[in-house]
Design a protein around this motif. Structure first.
Motif, PDB file in Angstrom:
ATOM      1  N   ASP A   1      -8.931  -0.336   1.528  1.00  0.00           N
ATOM      2  CA  ASP A   1      -9.111  -0.762   0.147  1.00  0.00           C
ATOM      3  C   ASP A   1      -8.114  -1.874  -0.156  1.00  0.00           C
ATOM      4  OD1 ASP A   1     -10.126  -0.896  -2.402  1.00  0.00           O
ATOM      5  OD2 ASP A   1      -9.621   1.162  -2.965  1.00  0.00           O
ATOM      6  N   TYR A   2      -8.340  -2.560  -1.281  1.00  0.00           N
ATOM      7  CA  TYR A   2      -7.565  -3.735  -1.643  1.00  0.00           C
ATOM      8  C   TYR A   2      -7.389  -3.704  -3.152  1.00  0.00           C
ATOM      9  CZ  TYR A   2      -6.590  -8.817  -1.834  1.00  0.00           C
ATOM     10  OH  TYR A   2      -6.035 -10.052  -2.043  1.00  0.00           O
ATOM     11  N   VAL A   3      -6.138  -3.669  -3.627  1.00  0.00           N
ATOM     12  CA  VAL A   3      -5.871  -3.480  -5.054  1.00  0.00           C
ATOM     13  C   VAL A   3      -4.914  -4.557  -5.543  1.00  0.00           C
ATOM     14  CG1 VAL A   3      -4.953  -1.916  -6.809  1.00  0.00           C
ATOM     15  CG2 VAL A   3      -6.195  -0.982  -4.848  1.00  0.00           C
ATOM     16  N   VAL A   4      -5.271  -5.207  -6.658  1.00  0.00           N
ATOM     17  CA  VAL A   4      -4.388  -6.190  -7.287  1.00  0.00           C
ATOM     18  C   VAL A   4      -3.289  -5.443  -8.035  1.00  0.00           C
ATOM     19  CG1 VAL A   4      -4.262  -8.076  -8.957  1.00  0.00           C
ATOM     20  CG2 VAL A   4      -6.267  -7.849  -7.462  1.00  0.00           C
ATOM     21  N   LYS A   5      -2.063  -5.983  -8.007  1.00  0.00           N
ATOM     22  CA  LYS A   5      -0.912  -5.282  -8.576  1.00  0.00           C
ATOM     23  C   LYS A   5      -1.023  -5.073 -10.085  1.00  0.00           C
ATOM     24  CE  LYS A   5       2.389  -6.663  -4.999  1.00  0.00           C
ATOM     25  NZ  LYS A   5       3.662  -7.351  -4.710  1.00  0.00           N
TER      26      LYS A   5
ATOM     27  N   PRO B   1      -2.070   1.749 -13.302  1.00  0.00           N
ATOM     28  CA  PRO B   1      -1.646   2.811 -12.377  1.00  0.00           C
ATOM     29  C   PRO B   1      -2.672   3.929 -12.230  1.00  0.00           C
ATOM     30  CG  PRO B   1       0.180   2.157 -13.767  1.00  0.00           C
ATOM     31  CD  PRO B   1      -1.026   1.444 -14.300  1.00  0.00           C
ATOM     32  N   ALA B   2      -3.353   4.285 -13.314  1.00  0.00           N
ATOM     33  CA  ALA B   2      -4.341   5.366 -13.234  1.00  0.00           C
ATOM     34  C   ALA B   2      -5.490   4.990 -12.303  1.00  0.00           C
ATOM     35  CB  ALA B   2      -4.877   5.693 -14.621  1.00  0.00           C
ATOM     36  N   VAL B   3      -5.850   3.695 -12.280  1.00  0.00           N
ATOM     37  CA  VAL B   3      -6.919   3.246 -11.387  1.00  0.00           C
ATOM     38  C   VAL B   3      -6.434   3.266  -9.942  1.00  0.00           C
ATOM     39  CG1 VAL B   3      -8.443   1.325 -10.795  1.00  0.00           C
ATOM     40  CG2 VAL B   3      -7.959   1.853 -13.201  1.00  0.00           C
ATOM     41  N   LEU B   4      -5.190   2.809  -9.718  1.00  0.00           N
ATOM     42  CA  LEU B   4      -4.619   2.890  -8.371  1.00  0.00           C
ATOM     43  C   LEU B   4      -4.581   4.331  -7.892  1.00  0.00           C
ATOM     44  CD1 LEU B   4      -3.100   1.751  -5.912  1.00  0.00           C
ATOM     45  CD2 LEU B   4      -0.984   1.934  -7.243  1.00  0.00           C
ATOM     46  N   LEU B   5      -4.183   5.239  -8.767  1.00  0.00           N
ATOM     47  CA  LEU B   5      -4.152   6.663  -8.421  1.00  0.00           C
ATOM     48  C   LEU B   5      -5.529   7.150  -8.008  1.00  0.00           C
ATOM     49  CD1 LEU B   5      -2.721   9.449  -8.380  1.00  0.00           C
ATOM     50  CD2 LEU B   5      -3.258   9.637 -10.824  1.00  0.00           C
ATOM     51  N   ALA B   6      -6.548   6.758  -8.756  1.00  0.00           N
ATOM     52  CA  ALA B   6      -7.914   7.175  -8.431  1.00  0.00           C
ATOM     53  C   ALA B   6      -8.360   6.615  -7.087  1.00  0.00           C
ATOM     54  CB  ALA B   6      -8.873   6.722  -9.538  1.00  0.00           C
TER      55      ALA B   6
ATOM     56  N   LEU C   1      -4.159  -2.127   0.638  1.00  0.00           N
ATOM     57  CA  LEU C   1      -3.380  -3.342   0.494  1.00  0.00           C
ATOM     58  C   LEU C   1      -3.136  -3.643  -0.982  1.00  0.00           C
ATOM     59  CD1 LEU C   1      -5.065  -5.700   3.113  1.00  0.00           C
ATOM     60  CD2 LEU C   1      -2.847  -4.573   3.316  1.00  0.00           C
ATOM     61  N   LEU C   2      -1.921  -4.084  -1.305  1.00  0.00           N
ATOM     62  CA  LEU C   2      -1.555  -4.521  -2.652  1.00  0.00           C
ATOM     63  C   LEU C   2      -1.292  -6.022  -2.630  1.00  0.00           C
ATOM     64  CD1 LEU C   2       0.970  -1.817  -3.928  1.00  0.00           C
ATOM     65  CD2 LEU C   2      -1.329  -2.223  -4.787  1.00  0.00           C
ATOM     66  N   THR C   3      -1.730  -6.709  -3.660  1.00  0.00           N
ATOM     67  CA  THR C   3      -1.462  -8.140  -3.738  1.00  0.00           C
ATOM     68  C   THR C   3      -1.278  -8.568  -5.185  1.00  0.00           C
ATOM     69  OG1 THR C   3      -2.294 -10.337  -3.171  1.00  0.00           O
ATOM     70  CG2 THR C   3      -3.912  -8.697  -3.815  1.00  0.00           C
ATOM     71  N   SER C   4      -0.505  -9.622  -5.382  1.00  0.00           N
ATOM     72  CA  SER C   4      -0.300 -10.155  -6.727  1.00  0.00           C
ATOM     73  C   SER C   4      -1.386 -11.154  -7.094  1.00  0.00           C
ATOM     74  CB  SER C   4       1.072 -10.829  -6.830  1.00  0.00           C
ATOM     75  OG  SER C   4       1.199 -11.816  -5.834  1.00  0.00           O
ATOM     76  N   VAL C   5      -2.185 -11.595  -6.099  1.00  0.00           N
ATOM     77  CA  VAL C   5      -3.253 -12.574  -6.333  1.00  0.00           C
ATOM     78  C   VAL C   5      -4.575 -12.004  -5.846  1.00  0.00           C
ATOM     79  CG1 VAL C   5      -4.068 -14.900  -5.850  1.00  0.00           C
ATOM     80  CG2 VAL C   5      -1.611 -14.461  -6.011  1.00  0.00           C
TER      81      VAL C   5
END
Length: 240
Positions: free
Chosen positions: A98-102, A106-111, A78-82
């Motif tokens: 998993d849950y990732v703030v926008k 990008p390198a962390v999202l890739l990992a 999931l991606l979120t702005s908050v």
């Protein structure tokens, strides 16, 4: 074959930046911008991972996550702005992996994406190690050739496009051609979970393989259903 990501995001500028970054790092990206088209896109593109914005037109990401589980068994991020703790808890309880703030680099999202794909890599039926075929192996069955090194499948000399999970299922069935593999054995090997009597993901995946490999769905003779036992990859089924 490159892993496929279905990216659902209505911010086109952000989608372009993330999509281009992931493409440069070896992923195949299909982008859509509405939540109410996700299920159709999954059926069409068979992604290995769903990267899903929470706030979407048509249908929000949390509702999508809730409705997809348990039919969609692959990772959902999931991606979120908050960075809301409540949204994070709710998303994970609804089945997100998993849950990732926008604003995450990008390198962390890739990992995080790579970590989820590794966790969902298939295992052997014994459960001791991943069921990744030796790179030197090529299996030949008449008109069908399965090349492990390139994760490539050819039928009558023409490439057959398969997702990562479908290739793994085909390899598992073909490498034990002539043996009937139960749904429980296949689920344990591919996802490390036991068959609960309700999970139809293996049936859906086999049906998808049959369609792509030209097997008759009504009277399959290449990948047979053995009633009350499982599935059988027939060696001689590819000769004509």
């Amino acid at each position: 074959m490159s892993p496929r990501i279905l990216f659902v995001e209505d911010d086109f500028e952000l989608a372009k930046l993330i999509g281009e970054f992931l493409t440069r790092n070896g992923f195949l990206i299909h982008h859509i911008d509405r939540g109410d088209t996700v299920e159709a896109a999954i059926a069409e593109h068979d992604p290995d991972l769903l990267l899903l914005d929470i706030m979407l037109p048509g249908k929000d990401g949390l509702s999508i996550c809730r409705d997809l589980r348990p039919a969609f068994t692959r990772p959902i991020i999931l991606l979120t702005s908050v960075g809301s703790d409540m949204n994070q808890v709710l998303g994970l309880e609804l089945g997100a992996n998993d849950y990732v703030v926008k604003t995450t680099p990008p390198a962390v999202l890739l990992a995080r994406i790579r970590a989820q794909l590794r966790q969902h890599e298939p295992q052997t039926i014994a459960g001791s190690r991943p069921a990744t075929p030796a790179l030197s192996q090529v299996l030949h069955f008449g008109r069908l050739v399965i090349d492990a090194a390139n994760r490539d499948v050819k039928l009558d000399g023409h490439s057959v496009v398969l997702s990562t999970s479908d290739f793994d299922l085909l390899w598992l069935l073909a490498s034990q051609a002539g043996e009937t593999l139960s749904r429980d054995a296949l689920l344990k090997a591919l996802r490390g979970v036991e068959y609960d009597g309700l999970d139809r993901s293996i049936d859906v995946a086999v049906s998808r393989l049959r369609k792509k490999l030209g097997d008759d769905p009504n009277e399959p003779h290449k990948i047979k259903t053995v009633r009350n036992r499982g599935y059988l990859f027939v060696r001689s089924g590819w000769d004509s």
